[in-house]
Design a protein around this motif. Sequence first.
Motif, PDB file in Angstrom:
ATOM      1  N   ILE A   1       0.863  -1.188   0.000  1.00 55.56           N
ATOM      2  CA  ILE A   1       0.000   0.000   0.000  1.00 55.56           C
ATOM      3  C   ILE A   1       0.892   1.228   0.000  1.00 55.56           C
ATOM      4  CG2 ILE A   1      -1.781   1.276   1.221  1.00 55.56           C
ATOM      5  CD1 ILE A   1      -2.604  -1.384   2.527  1.00 55.56           C
ATOM      6  N   ILE A   2       0.688   2.097  -0.984  1.00 57.84           N
ATOM      7  CA  ILE A   2       1.446   3.348  -1.075  1.00 57.84           C
ATOM      8  C   ILE A   2       0.456   4.491  -0.901  1.00 57.84           C
ATOM      9  CG2 ILE A   2       2.879   4.803  -2.545  1.00 57.84           C
ATOM     10  CD1 ILE A   2       3.767   2.198  -3.972  1.00 57.84           C
ATOM     11  N   ASN A   3       0.610   5.248   0.174  1.00 57.05           N
ATOM     12  CA  ASN A   3      -0.242   6.396   0.464  1.00 57.05           C
ATOM     13  C   ASN A   3       0.584   7.673   0.352  1.00 57.05           C
ATOM     14  OD1 ASN A   3      -2.787   5.275   1.019  1.00 57.05           O
ATOM     15  ND2 ASN A   3      -2.081   4.634   3.040  1.00 57.05           N
TER      16      ASN A   3
ATOM     17  N   LYS B   1      -3.219   7.036  -3.973  1.00 57.57           N
ATOM     18  CA  LYS B   1      -3.245   5.806  -3.184  1.00 57.57           C
ATOM     19  C   LYS B   1      -3.105   4.639  -4.160  1.00 57.57           C
ATOM     20  CE  LYS B   1      -5.645   3.225   0.335  1.00 57.57           C
ATOM     21  NZ  LYS B   1      -6.755   3.174   1.282  1.00 57.57           N
ATOM     22  N   ILE B   2      -2.052   3.864  -3.979  1.00 64.43           N
ATOM     23  CA  ILE B   2      -1.793   2.707  -4.829  1.00 64.43           C
ATOM     24  C   ILE B   2      -1.815   1.470  -3.945  1.00 64.43           C
ATOM     25  CG2 ILE B   2      -0.185   1.600  -6.405  1.00 64.43           C
ATOM     26  CD1 ILE B   2       0.908   4.376  -7.060  1.00 64.43           C
TER      27      ILE B   2
END
Length: 74
Positions: A41-43, A48-49
């Motif tokens: 999870i990339i925030n 947001k990915i």
Amino acid sequence: MNPQIGKYLIGFGLLILIVGLIIFFFGEKLSWMGKLPGDIIINKPNLKIYFPVATMILLSLGINLIIWLIRKFF
């Protein structure tokens, strides 16, 4: 039309029904799905990915086990 296609459609429909019932009745107990340690999870601001790597591996193993069992016993 080939009657074998009808059997596949009925089987696929039953599978969707079973999955829907599982989600309906046990949805709160399956809240861990998508939050496994291997999921990425990339925030960032305005971004947001989400890469559910571990969840997809687990689902793939489960589906392959079900297919293997069906082929072995039918």
